[in-house]
Design a protein around this motif. Structure first.
Motif: not given
Length: 235
Positions: A19-27
């Motif tokens: 699986x891939x990396x999931x990113x969460x951002x302040x946007x």
């Protein structure tokens, strides 16, 4: 910090990619980083990266090397390159891929060596985190530069990610901070990293920060979507 980024890289290297990396951002944006992309070869790299690698000269420090694709290409071309990253697993991956000179440390702890080219690709300047850290970064980077050395970096103006009003202006929330300071968190195989700030710089802001810290700065090439490759050198 939990090294989820390095874990994903090492898993891929060792044949455990699922699986891939999931990113969460302040946007309020959720996105993914495809892990195989971190292992791309030269012909698969964006034009900005290809141009930067062609401009490398002398001894090279690849700052935030990740899986080491840029370092590996430069080494194969006969350059003397050192791959540096604060991810222990990323550096282990670089060694497994055959990169000869690797350093596991953060950039501010790296001292007593000098280089002709300092490379910060994939928005490598992001490690600065916040705009008010730029002087600290430049002060340290000067100690790593040989006479006549160059810094090559790419970044993006993320103004396009904010809403446009009826008059064509862009509405940026008044947080008291530069709009390119983005807080991120990563997740890989249900493990989440600590939160961290990552800096995206529009070119004018980079140019002003460089000038105020004793650097010349110029755009080498503009990308296809608000991104650019810049070259910096000491005045």
């Amino acid at each position: 910090m939990k090294d989820v980024f390095g874990k994903a890289i090492l898993d891929f290297q060792e044949g455990n990619y699922t699986e891939d990396i999931i990113t969460f951002s302040s946007l309020d944006e959720e996105d993914t980083i495809p892990v195989p992309y971190l292992f791309r070869v030269f012909k698969e790299m964006p034009k900005l990266e290809q141009e930067a690698l062609k401009l490398c000269k002398g001894t090279i420090l690849d700052i935030g090397c990740g899986a080491g694709s840029h370092s590996l290409y430069l080494q194969e071309k006969g350059h003397s390159v050192t791959a540096l990253d604060y991810s222990k697993r990323a550096i282990e991956t670089c060694s497994l891929r055959g990169i000869k000179n690797v350093v596991y440390t953060d950039i501010y702890s790296f001292k007593n060596q000098k280089f002709d080219t300092l490379l910060l690709l994939m928005n490598g300047i992001g490690i600065v985190g916040k705009l008010n850290n730029m002087s600290k970064f430049f002060d340290h980077i000067k100690t790593l530069m040989n006479p006549g050395a160059q810094i090559l970096l790419d970044s993006s103006d993320i103004i396009y990610m904010f809403e446009e009003d009826e008059d064509g202006g862009v509405w940026v929330p008044d947080t008291g901070s530069y709009y390119g300071e983005i807080e991120f968190q990563m997740e890989y195989k249900k493990e989440k990293s600590d939160s961290f700030f990552w800096l995206y710089l529009d070119y004018k802001t980079l140019e002003m920060a460089a000038e105020s810290n004793g650097f010349n700065c110029e755009i080498v090439r503009n990308g296809e979507h608000y991104d650019y490759l810049a070259k910096l050198w000491l005045k």
